[in-house]
Design a protein around this motif. Structure first.
Motif, short mmCIF file in Angstrom:
data_model
loop_
_atom_site.label_atom_id
_atom_site.label_comp_id
_atom_site.label_asym_id
_atom_site.label_seq_id
_atom_site.Cartn_x
_atom_site.Cartn_y
_atom_site.Cartn_z
N ILE A 238 0.87 -1.18 0.00
CA ILE A 238 0.00 0.00 0.00
C ILE A 238 0.91 1.23 0.00
CG2 ILE A 238 -2.10 -0.93 1.02
CD1 ILE A 238 -1.11 -0.31 3.75
N ARG A 239 0.52 2.22 -0.77
CA ARG A 239 1.34 3.43 -0.88
C ARG A 239 0.44 4.64 -0.72
NH1 ARG A 239 4.99 3.60 -6.01
NH2 ARG A 239 6.63 2.75 -4.69
N ASP A 240 0.89 5.56 0.12
CA ASP A 240 0.04 6.70 0.44
C ASP A 240 0.10 7.79 -0.63
OD1 ASP A 240 2.21 8.87 1.93
OD2 ASP A 240 2.77 6.77 1.78
N THR A 244 1.48 6.28 -7.31
CA THR A 244 0.57 5.34 -6.68
C THR A 244 -0.74 5.19 -7.45
OG1 THR A 244 -0.24 4.62 -4.51
CG2 THR A 244 -0.70 6.89 -5.13
N LEU A 245 -1.47 4.15 -7.07
CA LEU A 245 -2.74 3.79 -7.70
C LEU A 245 -3.87 4.58 -7.04
CD1 LEU A 245 -4.45 1.92 -9.50
CD2 LEU A 245 -4.26 0.18 -7.72
N SER A 337 2.28 -5.81 -5.98
CA SER A 337 3.01 -4.65 -5.49
C SER A 337 2.96 -3.48 -6.45
CB SER A 337 4.48 -5.05 -5.27
OG SER A 337 5.29 -3.93 -4.99
N HIS A 338 3.14 -2.27 -5.87
CA HIS A 338 3.46 -1.11 -6.66
C HIS A 338 4.84 -1.31 -7.29
CE1 HIS A 338 0.57 0.43 -3.72
NE2 HIS A 338 0.33 1.44 -4.53
N ILE A 356 3.28 -6.69 -10.57
CA ILE A 356 3.25 -5.29 -10.16
C ILE A 356 2.18 -4.54 -10.94
CG2 ILE A 356 5.69 -5.28 -9.51
CD1 ILE A 356 6.25 -3.67 -12.06
N HIS A 357 1.72 -3.45 -10.33
CA HIS A 357 0.89 -2.48 -11.02
C HIS A 357 1.65 -1.15 -10.95
CE1 HIS A 357 -0.41 -1.04 -7.00
NE2 HIS A 357 -0.50 -2.33 -6.69
#
Length: 447
Positions: A238-240, A244-245, A337-338, A356-357
Motif C-alpha cells: 500500500i502506498r500513500d 501510486t494507484l 506490489s506497486h 506489479i501495477h
C-alpha cells in the motif's frame, strides 16, 4: 574533442574507461579500489599526455567526489551517480566539460569547473587513511549500490575509515565493526562537504551478487524462505502517495476477495512503509516526521481495507522495522506490489514471484526486466496489462516525468483476473507467459 589545447583527450577517455571497470561482480570500480588501497589513482592528462595523480579531493556527501589534477593545465574528474556505482562521469577543464557517463548531475558538473582555480584548495595527503563515505537512506540503494562494493573493498583494503551516515538495513555498521574498521558517524553530511586532507572515495556497485545477498541475510539473521503451503500467504503493498494507484482501495479489496473466495485460509500481509533499522539516529532527524506521516497514512489505508473485509485473515506490517518485515516476506508465496522500492522489499531479498501495477512507463517489458536485474537470483515480476492503466499526474514527488505519474486501473475485474492467472502460473511448473516475456528481454536499465 581531440584538437586544440587537449590533444590527448582520447587517451584520457580511454584511461577513465579502464578506471571505471569493476574489480568484483559488478562492484567496486578500479579507481575506487586504488584510492582505498593506496590513497590515490593515476590518469592521463588530456593536455600533456603524462600520467598524473590528483592533488586534491573535494567531497560532496551523498552526491559525489571531485578529484583535482594540478599543473599548468589543471582538470577535474568527477565521480557521481549512486545508482550507477559512482563512476568517473565527467572531465572539467578550462576549455570546457566533457561527459563520460550517461548521467551528469547538474550540481556536480557546475561545481567541478569552479574548483579548477579555487584559492581555498587543500592538498590531499595520500599517506592518510582513506575515508569511505557511504550510507544512503534507501534500503534498496544500500543492497544494490553500496553493500556489495563495501564487501569487495574490505577484502582488499582493510586499512580505511568508514564515514557512515544512514544504515537502513544495519549491515554497513555491523560489517565494519566485525572487521575492526573505524566507523565515523556522520550526523550532518552537509558539514563534511569541501576539500579533504585525507583521500576520499564513495565505493559503488550495480549488482548485489549471491555472496553479498547471503551476507545480508546472515547479518540480519533472516530466516530461510518457507516452503510452499497449501493455503498461501500473499504480500500486498500500500502506498500513500507518489507513483501510486488512485483507486488502490478498490483494487486491493477486489484482489483479496478473489483469493479469499478461492481459499478462505489464505493470509494477506499489507505493507506500506518499514522503519529503517537505524531510525533513532541523528541523521534521520529531518526525515523522521515524514516517515511517521507515511506510516500513519498507510495505516489508515490498511484500516479501511481491513474494515471492508473483516472475514479475511489480514495482517498489517506497516511501520515494522525492516528486519521484521523481511522475516515476514520469507513466509509469503506471492506478492502484488506497486512498482519501485515497494517491489524490491519482497523480490530482492527472496526469490518470490509476483505481479506489479504501476503507470504505463513502469509496466514496459524493459521496466519489468530491470526490476530483477539488480539482485542475483531475483525473479522478474509480471505486470498488469498497460491497456487497462490510465496515467494521471505527478503528485507528492519533486521530479515531474512519466515515470513518477500516479495512475488508475480502468478495469479492476480484468486486473484482478490477471493477478490470479499469474499466481496460478507460478504455482505450476515454469514461469507464466508474462514473466517469460520479461526475462527474455535484453538487459536494458531504465534511464
Amino acid at each position: 574533442m581531440t584538437g586544440g589545447r587537449l590533444p590527448h583527450l582520447q587517451a584520457t577517455m580511454a584511461c577513465i574507461n579502464s578506471l571505471n571497470r569493476f574489480t568484483a561482480n559488478r562492484a567496486l570500480r578500479s579507481y575506487q579500489l586504488s584510492l582505498s588501497a593506496s590513497g590515490s589513482f593515476s590518469c592521463v592528462s588530456p593536455a600533456s599526455g603524462k600520467v598524473v595523480q590528483p592533488c586534491a579531493h573535494y567531497l560532496m556527501p551523498g552526491a559525489g567526489v571531485h578529484y583535482l589534477f594540478g599543473g599548468t593545465a589543471p582538470f577535474v574528474l568527477t565521480a557521481g551517480s549512486l545508482q550507477d556505482g559512482y563512476p568517473l562521469l565527467s572531465i572539467a577543464t578550462a576549455d570546457g566539460q566533457y561527459r563520460i557517463g550517461k548521467r551528469q548531475p547538474a550540481d556536480l558538473t557546475q561545481q567541478a569547473r569552479r574548483l579548477l582555480h579555487d584559492p581555498r584548495c587543500i592538498p590531499v595527503d595520500p599517506s592518510r587513511r582513506p575515508q569511505l563515505h557511504i550510507g544512503d537512506a534507501n534500503f534498496a540503494h544500500c543492497i544494490w549500490n553500496e553493500y556489495p562494493a563495501l564487501l569487495a573493498l574490505l577484502d582488499h583494503a582493510p586499512d580505511v575509515e568508514c564515514h557512515l551516515s544512514h544504515d537502513p538495513l544495519g549491515v554497513l555498521r555491523t560489517t565494519c565493526a566485525t572487521r575492526n574498521i573505524a566507523i565515523i558517524g556522520l550526523t550532518n553530511r552537509a558539514a563534511a562537504r569541501g576539500w579533504s586532507v585525507a583521500p576520499v572515495v564513495m565505493p559503488g556497485s550495480i549488482l548485489c551478487g549471491s555472496t553479498a545477498l547471503a551476507t545480508v541475510h546472515r547479518m540480519l539473521t533472516l530466516p530461510a524462505q518457507a516452503p510452499p503451503e497449501d493455503s498461501p500467504r500473499i504480500w500486498l503493498t500500500i502506498r500513500d502517495s507518489g507513483r501510486t494507484l488512485e483507486n488502490q482501495d478498490a483494487f486491493l479489496c477486489a484482489v483479496i476477495r478473489a483469493f479469499y473466495t478461492r481459499d478462505r485460509n489464505t493470509t494477506f500481509v499489507l505493507d506500506g512503509f518499514s522503519r529503517p533499522m537505524d531510525l533513532a539516529g541523528v541523521p534521520y532527524d529531518a526525515l523522521r516526521p515524514k516517515f511517521s506521516a507515511r506510516i500513519a497514512q498507510a495505516d489508515a489505508i490498511a484500516a479501511r481495507i481491513m474494515s471492508r473485509l473483516p472475514m479475511a485473515n489480514i495482517t498489517n506490517v506497516t511501520g515494522s522495522p525492516l528486519r521484521t518485515a523481511l522475516a515476514e516476506v520469507s513466509r509469503c508465496a506471492f506478492y502484488v506490489s506497486h512498482a519501485g522500492t515497494m517491489q524490491h522489499k519482497p523480490a530482492w531479498f527472496y526469490p518470490i514471484p509476483g505481479i506489479i501495477h504501476g503507470n504505463r512507463t513502469s509496466l514496459s517489458p524493459a521496466a519489468l526486466r530491470w526490476a530483477a536485474q539488480m539482485v542475483e537470483g531475483s525473479i522478474a515480476p509480471a505486470g498488469i496489462t498497460p491497456d487497462i492503466v490510465q496515467d494521471t499526474e505527478v503528485r507528492g514527488l519533486p521530479v515531474h516525468n512519466d515515470r513518477n505519474k500516479d495512475y488508475v486501473v480502468t478495469d479492476v475485474p480484468r486486473a484482478t483476473a490477471e493477478v490470479l492467472a499469474h499466481f496460478d502460473a507460478t504455482r505450476a511448473v515454469g514461469p507464466s507467459p508474462m514473466t517469460a516475456a520479461a526475462q527474455n528481454l535484453r538487459l536494458q536499465p531504465l534511464t
